[in-house]
Design an enzyme around this catalytic site. Sequence first.
Site, PDB file in Angstrom:
ATOM      1  N   TYR A  48       0.832  -1.213   0.000  1.00 46.23           N
ATOM      2  CA  TYR A  48       0.000   0.000   0.000  1.00 46.23           C
ATOM      3  C   TYR A  48       0.868   1.267   0.000  1.00 46.23           C
ATOM      4  O   TYR A  48       0.386   2.373  -0.213  1.00 46.23           O
ATOM      5  CB  TYR A  48      -0.949   0.055   1.211  1.00 46.23           C
ATOM      6  CG  TYR A  48      -1.931  -1.086   1.343  1.00 46.23           C
ATOM      7  CD1 TYR A  48      -2.089  -2.024   0.330  1.00 46.23           C
ATOM      8  CD2 TYR A  48      -2.700  -1.234   2.489  1.00 46.23           C
ATOM      9  CE1 TYR A  48      -2.984  -3.083   0.466  1.00 46.23           C
ATOM     10  CE2 TYR A  48      -3.605  -2.274   2.629  1.00 46.23           C
ATOM     11  CZ  TYR A  48      -3.729  -3.206   1.617  1.00 46.23           C
ATOM     12  OH  TYR A  48      -4.622  -4.246   1.768  1.00 46.23           O
ATOM     13  N   HIS A 106       0.409 -11.831   2.652  1.00 49.77           N
ATOM     14  CA  HIS A 106      -0.629 -11.086   1.928  1.00 49.77           C
ATOM     15  C   HIS A 106      -1.399 -11.973   0.935  1.00 49.77           C
ATOM     16  O   HIS A 106      -2.618 -11.911   0.842  1.00 49.77           O
ATOM     17  CB  HIS A 106       0.007  -9.897   1.204  1.00 49.77           C
ATOM     18  CG  HIS A 106      -0.947  -8.803   0.873  1.00 49.77           C
ATOM     19  ND1 HIS A 106      -0.576  -7.487   0.805  1.00 49.77           N
ATOM     20  CD2 HIS A 106      -2.273  -8.810   0.587  1.00 49.77           C
ATOM     21  CE1 HIS A 106      -1.635  -6.747   0.497  1.00 49.77           C
ATOM     22  NE2 HIS A 106      -2.671  -7.527   0.355  1.00 49.77           N
TER      23      HIS A 106
HETATM   24  N1  LIG Z   1      -5.673  -8.710   2.146  1.00 51.06           N
HETATM   25  C1  LIG Z   1      -6.019  -8.257   0.973  1.00 51.06           C
HETATM   26  O1  LIG Z   1      -5.643  -8.801  -0.085  1.00 51.06           O
HETATM   27  C2  LIG Z   1      -6.899  -7.034   0.880  1.00 51.06           C
HETATM   28  C3  LIG Z   1      -7.544  -6.741  -0.326  1.00 51.06           C
HETATM   29  C4  LIG Z   1      -8.387  -5.640  -0.353  1.00 51.06           C
HETATM   30  C5  LIG Z   1      -8.561  -4.861   0.776  1.00 51.06           C
HETATM   31  N2  LIG Z   1      -7.882  -5.156   1.930  1.00 51.06           N
HETATM   32  C6  LIG Z   1      -8.025  -4.321   3.153  1.00 51.06           C
HETATM   33  O2  LIG Z   1      -9.402  -4.148   3.413  1.00 51.06           O
HETATM   34  C7  LIG Z   1      -9.711  -2.754   3.449  1.00 51.06           C
HETATM   35  C8  LIG Z   1     -11.133  -2.515   2.974  1.00 51.06           C
HETATM   36  O3  LIG Z   1     -11.323  -2.934   1.633  1.00 51.06           O
HETATM   37  P1  LIG Z   1     -11.467  -1.879   0.434  1.00 51.06           P
HETATM   38  O4  LIG Z   1     -10.785  -0.631   0.803  1.00 51.06           O
HETATM   39  O5  LIG Z   1     -11.047  -2.548  -0.806  1.00 51.06           O
HETATM   40  O6  LIG Z   1     -13.046  -1.710   0.287  1.00 51.06           O
HETATM   41  P2  LIG Z   1     -14.270  -1.269   1.225  1.00 51.06           P
HETATM   42  O7  LIG Z   1     -13.841  -0.912   2.590  1.00 51.06           O
HETATM   43  O8  LIG Z   1     -15.322  -2.327   1.050  1.00 51.06           O
HETATM   44  O9  LIG Z   1     -14.806   0.017   0.460  1.00 51.06           O
HETATM   45  C9  LIG Z   1     -14.104   1.212   0.392  1.00 51.06           C
HETATM   46  C10 LIG Z   1     -14.911   2.182  -0.468  1.00 51.06           C
HETATM   47  O10 LIG Z   1     -16.202   2.370   0.112  1.00 51.06           O
HETATM   48  C11 LIG Z   1     -16.438   3.746   0.392  1.00 51.06           C
HETATM   49  N3  LIG Z   1     -17.097   3.830   1.692  1.00 51.06           N
HETATM   50  C12 LIG Z   1     -16.559   3.511   2.906  1.00 51.06           C
HETATM   51  N4  LIG Z   1     -17.461   3.675   3.883  1.00 51.06           N
HETATM   52  C13 LIG Z   1     -18.599   4.101   3.277  1.00 51.06           C
HETATM   53  C14 LIG Z   1     -19.894   4.465   3.756  1.00 51.06           C
HETATM   54  N5  LIG Z   1     -20.186   4.412   5.058  1.00 51.06           N
HETATM   55  N6  LIG Z   1     -20.811   4.865   2.850  1.00 51.06           N
HETATM   56  C15 LIG Z   1     -20.525   4.932   1.531  1.00 51.06           C
HETATM   57  N7  LIG Z   1     -19.321   4.609   1.013  1.00 51.06           N
HETATM   58  C16 LIG Z   1     -18.368   4.205   1.877  1.00 51.06           C
HETATM   59  C17 LIG Z   1     -15.084   4.414   0.382  1.00 51.06           C
HETATM   60  O11 LIG Z   1     -15.181   5.714  -0.144  1.00 51.06           O
HETATM   61  P3  LIG Z   1     -14.977   7.029   0.788  1.00 51.06           P
HETATM   62  O12 LIG Z   1     -13.505   7.152   1.001  1.00 51.06           O
HETATM   63  O13 LIG Z   1     -15.551   8.105  -0.051  1.00 51.06           O
HETATM   64  O14 LIG Z   1     -15.739   6.807   2.051  1.00 51.06           O
HETATM   65  C18 LIG Z   1     -14.298   3.543  -0.595  1.00 51.06           C
HETATM   66  O15 LIG Z   1     -14.489   3.968  -1.924  1.00 51.06           O
HETATM   67  C19 LIG Z   1      -8.617  -2.143   2.556  1.00 51.06           C
HETATM   68  O16 LIG Z   1      -8.528  -0.751   2.691  1.00 51.06           O
HETATM   69  C20 LIG Z   1      -7.424  -2.920   3.013  1.00 51.06           C
HETATM   70  O17 LIG Z   1      -6.942  -2.426   4.258  1.00 51.06           O
HETATM   71  C21 LIG Z   1      -7.067  -6.250   1.995  1.00 51.06           C
END
Ligand SMILES: NC(=O)c1ccc[n+]([C@@H]2O[C@H](COP(=O)([O-])OP(=O)(O)OC[C@H]3O[C@@H](n4cnc5c(N)ncnc54)[C@H](OP(=O)(O)O)[C@@H]3O)[C@@H](O)[C@H]2O)c1
Length: 271
Positions: A48, A106
Amino acid sequence: MKEIKQTKKYIIPPLGFGTWKLNGNICKESVERAIKYGYRHIDTADVYENHKEVGAAIRKSEIKRKDIFLTTKVWRDDLSKKNVINSGKRFIEELQTNYIDLLLIHWPNDSIQIEDTLDGFMQLKADGIINFIGVSNFTINHLKKVIETKIPITTNQVEFHPSLYQKKLLDFCSKNNIILTAYCPIAQGEDLLIPEVQNIAKKYNKLPSQIILNWIINKGIIAIPRSSNPHHIKENLESLELNLSPKDFDIIDNIGGNNRIVNPPFSEFNY
Ligand SMILES: NC(=O)c1ccc[n+]([C@@H]2O[C@H](COP(=O)([O-])OP(=O)(O)OC[C@H]3O[C@@H](n4cnc5c(N)ncnc54)[C@H](OP(=O)(O)O)[C@@H]3O)[C@@H](O)[C@H]2O)c1
């Protein structure tokens, strides 16, 4: 905040703060804000490229380091014992901390022996650089290989949300004392549009995001939503203050679908 006990003494806050795609000042400010609002669990990863900002935000907060649960991840090209050890040492420098609470593999990498990788993790643990070992994007077959090593792992962090309800994997993890961590818990916004979720949200006078996060956390799963929007950061935390009825749980359980968002070419989901 409700807590998940890892050991008698160690607890993991079930709502963490994701930081994928957050970089530079936006990352630092968002993590600072999240901690200020009450998040005590931050999720990052080497790829990241935001260790420095995450570390700076934690240091800037008035919260003691021991009261924050910090997770990071070693990339799949760095899974040899030597590279794992070097990565762990580099990460604590970048994160400006003495230790990492939880270090994850990861992504699995079938070209590197899992025993070799876990040896590196055990060394980091013995040296006090990490407290717990975990994996991410592991299938049941990957997990079986880990279990054979007898090295305990804390969590398997996987994509999990209503339109990708991985029940078989969840049940396997529960049986083997592995906590599931849900990434993309709101499917990067896609699952907020599911009519069943929207109807339940209306019924409770809550937001679809809060319904989904509550559904996840009440299954004993850790959720790590990411946001750089101050309102969303707060709203997501408030998802803990809600009691869904068993009937509404069932409705979300039965949404169905196989909506996998994160599926890079090197994934081993078919293993
Ligand atoms: N281990 C892995 O391979 C892996 C893969 C993917 C992700 N991850 C981890 O998991 C975390 C979460 O996954 P992600 O970031 O992919 O997706 P997510 O948390 O499902 O979604 C993030 C998106 O949703 C929006 N959002 C967040 N809260 C909201 C709300 N209350 N209402 C409306 N929109 C909202 C955010 O925009 P705004 O900023 O505008 O709120 C952003 O565009 C990552 O950041 C990372 O730390 C790990």
